[in-house]
Design a protein around this motif. Structure first.
Motif, PDB file in Angstrom:
ATOM      1  N   GLN A  17      -8.325  58.949  -8.342  1.00  0.00           N
ATOM      2  CA  GLN A  17      -9.202  58.108  -8.622  1.00  0.00           C
ATOM      3  C   GLN A  17      -8.728  56.713  -7.864  1.00  0.00           C
ATOM      4  OE1 GLN A  17      -9.648  57.345 -13.052  1.00  0.00           O
ATOM      5  NE2 GLN A  17     -10.915  59.250 -13.088  1.00  0.00           N
ATOM      6  N   GLY A 127      -1.113  52.199  -4.783  1.00  0.00           N
ATOM      7  CA  GLY A 127      -0.769  50.728  -5.213  1.00  0.00           C
ATOM      8  C   GLY A 127      -1.964  49.866  -4.344  1.00  0.00           C
ATOM      9  N   ARG A 186      -4.215  47.525  -5.769  1.00  0.00           N
ATOM     10  CA  ARG A 186      -5.019  48.283  -6.665  1.00  0.00           C
ATOM     11  C   ARG A 186      -5.333  47.312  -8.030  1.00  0.00           C
ATOM     12  NH1 ARG A 186      -6.036  52.760  -9.817  1.00  0.00           N
ATOM     13  NH2 ARG A 186      -5.582  54.091  -8.127  1.00  0.00           N
TER      14      ARG A 186
ATOM     15  N   ASP B 767       2.021  48.103  -8.058  1.00  0.00           N
ATOM     16  CA  ASP B 767       0.668  48.696  -8.331  1.00  0.00           C
ATOM     17  C   ASP B 767       0.638  50.397  -7.918  1.00  0.00           C
ATOM     18  OD1 ASP B 767       0.025  46.058  -8.399  1.00  0.00           O
ATOM     19  OD2 ASP B 767      -1.807  46.113  -7.440  1.00  0.00           O
ATOM     20  N   HIS B 768       1.810  50.846  -7.395  1.00  0.00           N
ATOM     21  CA  HIS B 768       1.676  52.172  -6.982  1.00  0.00           C
ATOM     22  C   HIS B 768       1.846  53.066  -7.985  1.00  0.00           C
ATOM     23  CE1 HIS B 768       2.422  55.974  -4.736  1.00  0.00           C
ATOM     24  NE2 HIS B 768       3.573  55.996  -5.174  1.00  0.00           N
ATOM     25  N   TRP B 769       2.759  52.436  -9.113  1.00  0.00           N
ATOM     26  CA  TRP B 769       3.018  53.485 -10.195  1.00  0.00           C
ATOM     27  C   TRP B 769       2.138  53.036 -11.476  1.00  0.00           C
ATOM     28  CZ3 TRP B 769       5.934  57.755  -9.149  1.00  0.00           C
ATOM     29  CH2 TRP B 769       6.675  57.806  -8.004  1.00  0.00           C
ATOM     30  N   VAL B 809       0.774  66.268 -12.704  1.00  0.00           N
ATOM     31  CA  VAL B 809       1.071  65.392 -11.678  1.00  0.00           C
ATOM     32  C   VAL B 809       2.459  65.160 -11.627  1.00  0.00           C
ATOM     33  CG1 VAL B 809       0.449  62.895 -11.127  1.00  0.00           C
ATOM     34  CG2 VAL B 809      -1.300  64.407 -12.232  1.00  0.00           C
ATOM     35  N   PRO B 810       2.738  65.127 -10.278  1.00  0.00           N
ATOM     36  CA  PRO B 810       4.099  64.753 -10.153  1.00  0.00           C
ATOM     37  C   PRO B 810       4.659  63.556 -10.808  1.00  0.00           C
ATOM     38  CG  PRO B 810       3.209  65.678  -8.133  1.00  0.00           C
ATOM     39  CD  PRO B 810       2.217  65.491  -9.206  1.00  0.00           C
ATOM     40  N   GLN B 829       1.632  58.498  -9.653  1.00  0.00           N
ATOM     41  CA  GLN B 829       1.087  57.588  -8.676  1.00  0.00           C
ATOM     42  C   GLN B 829      -0.275  57.149  -9.424  1.00  0.00           C
ATOM     43  OE1 GLN B 829       0.748  59.260  -4.831  1.00  0.00           O
ATOM     44  NE2 GLN B 829      -1.214  58.445  -4.268  1.00  0.00           N
ATOM     45  N   ALA B 830      -0.632  55.969  -9.007  1.00  0.00           N
ATOM     46  CA  ALA B 830      -1.727  55.185 -10.188  1.00  0.00           C
ATOM     47  C   ALA B 830      -3.164  56.141 -10.038  1.00  0.00           C
ATOM     48  CB  ALA B 830      -1.738  53.793  -9.765  1.00  0.00           C
ATOM     49  N   ASP B 831      -3.309  56.620  -8.958  1.00  0.00           N
ATOM     50  CA  ASP B 831      -4.390  57.370  -8.479  1.00  0.00           C
ATOM     51  C   ASP B 831      -4.649  58.685  -9.505  1.00  0.00           C
ATOM     52  OD1 ASP B 831      -5.082  55.895  -6.168  1.00  0.00           O
ATOM     53  OD2 ASP B 831      -3.706  57.178  -5.132  1.00  0.00           O
ATOM     54  N   TYR B 832      -3.584  58.840 -10.173  1.00  0.00           N
ATOM     55  CA  TYR B 832      -3.951  60.016 -11.062  1.00  0.00           C
ATOM     56  C   TYR B 832      -3.712  59.675 -12.426  1.00  0.00           C
ATOM     57  CZ  TYR B 832      -3.932  61.829  -6.390  1.00  0.00           C
ATOM     58  OH  TYR B 832      -4.370  62.047  -5.219  1.00  0.00           O
ATOM     59  N   LEU B 834      -5.176  57.934 -15.021  1.00  0.00           N
ATOM     60  CA  LEU B 834      -6.021  58.053 -15.894  1.00  0.00           C
ATOM     61  C   LEU B 834      -5.880  59.377 -16.645  1.00  0.00           C
ATOM     62  CD1 LEU B 834      -7.886  56.695 -17.922  1.00  0.00           C
ATOM     63  CD2 LEU B 834      -9.729  56.806 -16.209  1.00  0.00           C
TER      64      LEU B 834
END
Lengths: 209, 1007
Positions: A17, A127, A186, B767-769, B809-810, B829-832, B834
């Motif tokens: 996401q 990020g 982000r 922001d990445h994590w 997720v790693p 990683q923030a994209d995963y 949620l």
């Protein structure tokens, strides 16, 4: 390689996401004003790597070139090859954006090419995200948002700066005559999305997938 | 309803478009192209308000920004109210609703007027000054009175429906004013290819050319204006900003322009359009072509409606087709003023006479008027206006200017309009915004801008530069534009200018206050500053009372105060003060001007930084879940963090009690993504940590994590967090949420300036994590359901980290604890994130997994005595003050930041304020955070304060209230009592104890 902890951070089979996932941009495609002055597209879920090293060290610049096929860009510029771009962020810092999912492999290539040198590569893919803005009114939108001079005489195609934007900061990249990119963090992405919608209201905003 | 003063023809108005509007409840008609002032005058409205102090009836005096009286309230609805609009600057639109800001209930019969006249001395000059000198508490009373009486207008009480925005501009040449000088400058600069902005405050470009009777190349001057604008529009780098007032000239050639985009269309902007826009301009060069304001003469009763500026009447006649009266008398000291006579005669009206202070005027304009049969009384002036609500006559006497005396009994002439002209004051306001002192020029009897002194990269052109003849103005403007472009790096392009008619002119005579047969103090009031009701007598009184500096005279009398900024009255006032003290105007000097030149709406100042966009809001990757699950949010810096998750209408306290117990008894989950995270790589990373943290990092093994304290050079704690060793040359540091950016900067500054030889790089990965904290005795069992990591207590001990999959997720999982319970911090990683969060929530159902927010986190950590930097510390607290000496590596071989500072004598005192725990004697009483503490509650006030409460809560787990506090010498006072005397007179008694309340041995986090 053993001196640092590097691993594939992106799962192979789970959809990610992006920072603007909640905005539902795909649902807005085709719903904006016809002949909108500004068209927005999120280039989402790319691989973002921050590279730091000594630009004056031929070993470092040569190693980066060997791994990427791109020369280290000089101050306030970016170089690109297809979906891969390398941007100067500071005297010893660059942002490498690669197709999503390839960042681990690219990082390994870089580390191999730079083996034995002092440098750092950090994956920041989660990020930040990349927004592309195109159209005849983008410049005016940028003028509403940033105090940096975006006139082509000061901001030609190929230039990239980190600067103030509304009440925050981001990176502005000029990638084509009427095409610009924003690199946004982000956590600020919702604020920037609201701001961009507001600032483009008078020109019309279209969203592309 | 008829427009009694509207001329049958002429003017730049569109007579086919009638517009109706209301003023003070009465409906009138005007035409498109009218200013509100022009339309009011066309309808014979003499009185537009009552004066500030004496409540005298006042009418329109001027035609531009300098108008002192017609400062109106605009708006038909509450939300659309705008105060302080000058009727002279407001374009008429259909349905405009305006009212006087002063003089209710009616401007024609005003109670205050009676009081003002009878009382007279209610607000003597010096009122402000004297009021400020008396006790402060009276000021509130005065202020109420002044505000009501002053009628400064009122702000709307409802939300403004309009959008105001801002735009950042950069240009080579900014030209202020689009009169003849500004237009010529724009052509010169624009043709060179320079980036030019031309801004003008009026509805149309052209300035004086829009209403002058002079011609250019034998044609009406307005023709050339149209031609010049047409050419400028073809130049791609020229930006034209009409209806745009350059209001402020700030440092580094930064100027602000207030543009009214739709104010001429209606009180609310058309859908989707911004109503006003603030341009924030960086200009390499500024061409100041702001023109000049005509200066009125000061004579008795010169404020009665029907006293106007000569040039303003020309403007009303020629630009708007309005003749505000029938029979005109002119009082002047210069040639230019004679143009109004010709315009008045052309309008078919009657000129009664001219009183010219000069003994034998023979200039070209004078002769032209004389040839048309105008009666000219030389060596004379209007000494007094007759009439109360409208001029009915003018008393003209012979005067001796040098002796300041009336030398003949004179005669009273019937008339309904007295116009005066005492010369021209260059509009120096912008030039003095940065402190540049205007300079007096005796030849033009006016102040011109002082040199920019390099602070303002500015070139003056036209009337502001003391150049008045039209041909000279054009040449001066063109030259300025070319010079500005050249200085900005452009090659000048030559061009021809239109020919103006050459006329013979004669010098003006210095005349500011017209003498009266009575002394100033006894003569009828002679107004200097109409807006602030400052009279010549008031200025003389000021100097008599010893206020001799020009700045003191201003503050004593209010001359040039407020929105007026001395546009009409300043120079007359200075001249009167100078004469009263027997010194020259140069010796007197002038007051300065400040931004803004004319009032700016708050909307334009705020721009879009309001409402939802007031400030950036930062969200974590789990925000959607928090919203869906009813979180209440707390601001932590710009972050929105879940504060607590109320269930079934719980309040904060009930929810926090439930969340605390859930963590202590089973397991809770916290979104900890906001903590700052910095990736540190390089062979010297470890050494760098040794130097920026107070404690030692040399022996931290790969796979381990450690708590660290950071101090500033003075030895005071400034951040803390856990840093983990990821590999030999690789660490990840966590910082406080609010401290993330400044810690990052701190590391960079020290690396770049102090220890560049250390091979280390830093990159923010905040922001990445995304980070989720599982905390509580059941956290291991829960995590085991969703991870492949071996969670065995020996394989994965406290203060270590592991890599593995969580929810597929790693992840990096850190076994660290801010609650004192068994805890795991999962980073993905923030994209995963949620998806992982939702899997954990699902898996946690069997343990009644409870999401908790920052409030519960605060209570739980306080039960353990864990500090929060910025709450329990305030940049005056050393590690020893916190009883955290264990976290200081006193034997580290290389020095570290804060070592020297914390070893100063003062930092080693034993009676410093030290962090301790407090247990209120009454276990149900919660000490207020910030409460001051005393040892002896019976001492008299002021009490000796010995510390204060930093954190305080009710503990659900322990069943009693508790607090953390700093207390003088507190660490040696265990078991003693302190008291918190509260503002309401009550007292809370507490016992000093260890700041670790819960599980002091740390067994629970180490299982």
């Amino acid at each position: 390689m053993s001196n640092v902890n590097v691993y594939q951070q992106r799962p192979a089979d789970i959809a990610g996401q992006s920072p603007l996932h909640h905005a539902g941009l795909h649902e807005l495609v085709g719903k904006g004003r016809k002949n909108a002055g500004i068209t927005l597209r999120e280039k989402k879920l790319r691989g973002h790597l921050v590279i730091r090293g000594d630009a004056k060290d031929a070993g470092f610049s040569g190693g980066v070139h060997k791994a990427l096929g791109l020369e280290l860009p000089v101050a306030l510029t970016l170089v690109a090859d297809g979906d891969t771009s390398l941007q100067w962020l500071g005297p010893d810092e660059w942002l490498l954006i690669v197709p999503g999912g390839s960042e681990f492999e690219v990082e390994r290539k870089l580390r191999t090419a730079l083996d034995g040198q002092h440098f750092s590569v950090v994956n920041v893919s989660g990020g930040q995200t990349l927004l592309e803005l195109s159209g005849p009114k983008v410049r005016e939108l940028l003028m509403k948002s940033s105090s940096y001079d975006v006139h082509p005489s000061n901001f030609p195609v190929g230039k990239a700066v980190g600067t103030v934007f509304a009440k925050s900061q981001l990176v502005i990249r000029h990638t084509g005559e009427e095409t610009w990119e924003l690199v946004i963090r982000r956590s600020f992405s919702d604020y920037f999305w609201l701001w961009l919608q507001d600032a483009s209201a008078e020109y019309g905003l279209a969203v592309e997938a | 309803m008829s427009q009694v003063n509207r001329l049958a023809k002429g003017g730049r108005i569109d007579r086919s478009q009638a517009l109706s509007f209301t003023f003070n409840g009465q409906t009138y008609q005007g035409f498109a192209g009218d200013s509100l002032a022009a339309a009011l005058l066309a309808n014979g409205v003499d009185i537009v308000g009552r004066s500030f102090k004496y409540s005298r009836p006042r009418g329109i005096v001027a035609a531009g920004a300098e108008e002192p009286n017609a400062v109106l309230q605009i708006g038909s609805s509450e939300a659309a109210q705008i105060p302080n609009v000058r009727a002279t600057q407001q374009a008429l639109y259909s349905g405009l609703v305006a009212s006087s800001t002063n003089g209710w209930p009616s401007v024609n019969t005003d109670l205050m007027g009676i009081l003002g006249k009878v009382g007279g001395g209610m607000m003597p000059p010096g009122f402000y000054y004297k009021t400020f000198m008396y006790p402060q508490n009276l000021w509130m009373t005065y202020e109420k009175y002044i505000r009501k009486a002053a009628g400064l207008g009122r702000s709307p009480t409802e939300v403004d429906p309009d959008i105001y925005d801002q735009m950042n501009q950069h240009c080579d040449v900014l030209i202020v004013g689009a009169g003849p000088a500004g237009l010529a400058a724009a052509l010169a600069a624009g043709r060179s290819g320079a980036r030019v902005i031309l801004a003008d405050e009026q509805e149309e470009f052209g300035g004086s050319l829009l209403d002058t009777r002079e011609t250019l190349d034998g044609k009406p001057a307005a023709d050339w204006v149209a031609q010049a604008i047409a050419e400028l529009k073809t130049l791609p780098e020229v930006t034209l900003l009409p209806r745009a007032t350059v209001n402020g000239y700030h440092d580094h050639n930064f100027l602000t322009i207030h543009q009214r985009l739709t104010d001429h269309l209606g009180e609310v902007a058309p859908m989707g359009q911004a109503r006003q826009r603030m341009h924030r301009v960086r200009a390499k060069r500024v061409v100041l072509a702001s023109g000049a304001h005509e200066r009125p003469l000061v004579y008795a009763n010169n404020d009665v409606p029907g006293n106007m500026l000569a040039g303003a009447v020309s403007t009303y006649v020629r630009r708007y087709g309005v003749a505000p009266g029938q029979e005109l008398v002119l009082s002047t000291n210069n040639d230019y003023a004679y143009r109004v006579l010709l315009d008045w005669l052309d309008a078919g009206r009657k000129v009664v006479a001219v009183a010219d202070a000069r003994s034998n005027p023979r200039g070209a304009w004078v002769e032209e008027a004389r040839a048309r049969g105008v009666r000219i009384l030389t060596g004379s002036a209007v000494v007094e206006a007759r009439g109360s609500k409208r001029v009915t006559g003018a008393r003209i006497c012979a005067i001796d200017v040098k002796a300041h005396k009336v030398t003949s009994p004179g005669e009273v002439l019937d008339c309904d309009l007295i116009v005066s002209s005492g010369g021209y004051s260059p509009v120096v306001h912008l030039a003095s915004h940065l402190g540049g002192r205007p300079e007096w020029r005796e030849d033009i009897l006016g102040f011109v801008p002082g040199p920019g002194n390099g602070i303002q990269q500015r070139i003056d052109a036209g009337a502001v530069n003391g150049v008045f003849a039209l041909g000279d103005v054009l040449a001066n403007g063109f030259e300025a534009g070319a010079k500005a472009a050249a200085e900005a790096g452009y090659k000048a392009v030559s061009g021809s200018l239109p020919q103006a008619e050459a006329r013979q002119e004669e010098p003006m005579l210095a005349l500011f206050q017209v003498p009266h047969d009575k002394p100033t103090a006894r003569a009828p009031k002679q107004f200097v500053d109409l807006q602030n009701d400052v009279t010549a007598a008031g200025i003389e009184l000021a100097t008599r009372e010893g206020f001799e500096s020009v700045e003191h005279v201003k503050r004593y009398t209010a001359l040039g105060f407020g929105t007026d900024q001395g546009k009409l009255g300043n120079i007359n006032g200075l001249a009167i003060a100078a004469r009263s003290m027997g010194i020259s105007i140069v010796q007197m000097g002038t007051t300065m001007f400040r931004p803004n030149y004319t009032p700016v709406t708050f909307g334009a100042v705020a721009g879009r930084h309001c409402g939802e966009l007031f400030d950036a809001k930062r969200y974590t990757a789990m925000q959607a879940w928090h919203l869906k699950n009813g979180a209440e949010f707390e601001d932590v810096g710009q972050w929105k963090r879940p504060w607590y998750f109320p269930k079934n209408g719980e309040d904060l306290h009930a929810a926090v009690a439930r969340e605390c117990l859930a963590v202590r008894n089973s397991v809770g989950i916290l979104d900890a993504s906001t903590l700052g995270k910095i990736d540190i790589q390089g062979p010297d990373a470890r050494e760098f940590l040794n130097r920026v943290y107070t404690n030692a990092w040399t022996k931290l093994d790969v796979g381990k994590a450690r708590y660290g304290l950071m101090c500033k050079e003075d030895g005071m704690v400034f951040d803390d967090g856990v840093t983990a060793c990821l590999a030999d040359n690789h660490f990840v540091m966590t910082t406080t949420t609010g401290g993330a950016a400044r810690v990052m900067e701190w590391l960079e500054i020290y690396h770049q300036t102090e220890w560049p030889e250390l091979k280390v790089y830093f990159t923010s990965v905040t922001d990445h994590w995304a980070t989720m904290t599982l905390s509580g005795p059941n956290s291991r069992k829960l995590l085991a359901k969703v991870t492949d990591i071996d969670l065995d207590k020996d394989a994965f001990p406290f203060m270590s980290w592991k890599e593995g999959l969580v929810g597929g997720v790693p992840a990096r999982v850190f076994r660290i604890s801010f609650t004192g319970e068994l805890s795991y911090e999962v980073n993905v990683q923030a994209d995963y994130a949620l998806g992982v969060w939702e899997q954990i929530i699902e898996a946690g159902k069997e343990f009644d997994l409870t999401p908790y927010g920052t409030e519960t986190m605060h209570v739980l950590r306080a039960e353990k005595g864990f500090i929060i930097v910025g709450q329990d510390t305030d940049a005056s607290v050393t590690p020893d003050d916190l009883n955290m000496g264990w976290c200081v590596g006193r034997t580290k071989p290389f020095s570290w930041i804060g070592k020297r500072g914390m070893n100063r004598d003062d930092c080693l005192r034993e009676d410093r304020k030290q962090l301790v725990g407090l247990k209120p004697v009454n276990p149900n009483q919660v000490l207020p955070e910030g409460a001051q503490l005393v040892f002896d509650p019976k001492q008299s006030i002021p009490m000796q304060m010995v510390g204060h409460v930093t954190s305080s809560y009710m503990s659900a787990a322990m069943g009693y209230s508790f607090a953390m506090a700093v207390v003088k010498g507190g660490l040696k006072r265990m078991g003693e009592r302190v008291f918190a005397p509260l503002a309401d007179g009550s007292l809370i008694e507490a016992e000093i104890c260890s700041s670790v309340f819960y599980d002091p041995k740390g067994d629970r986090q180490n299982v």
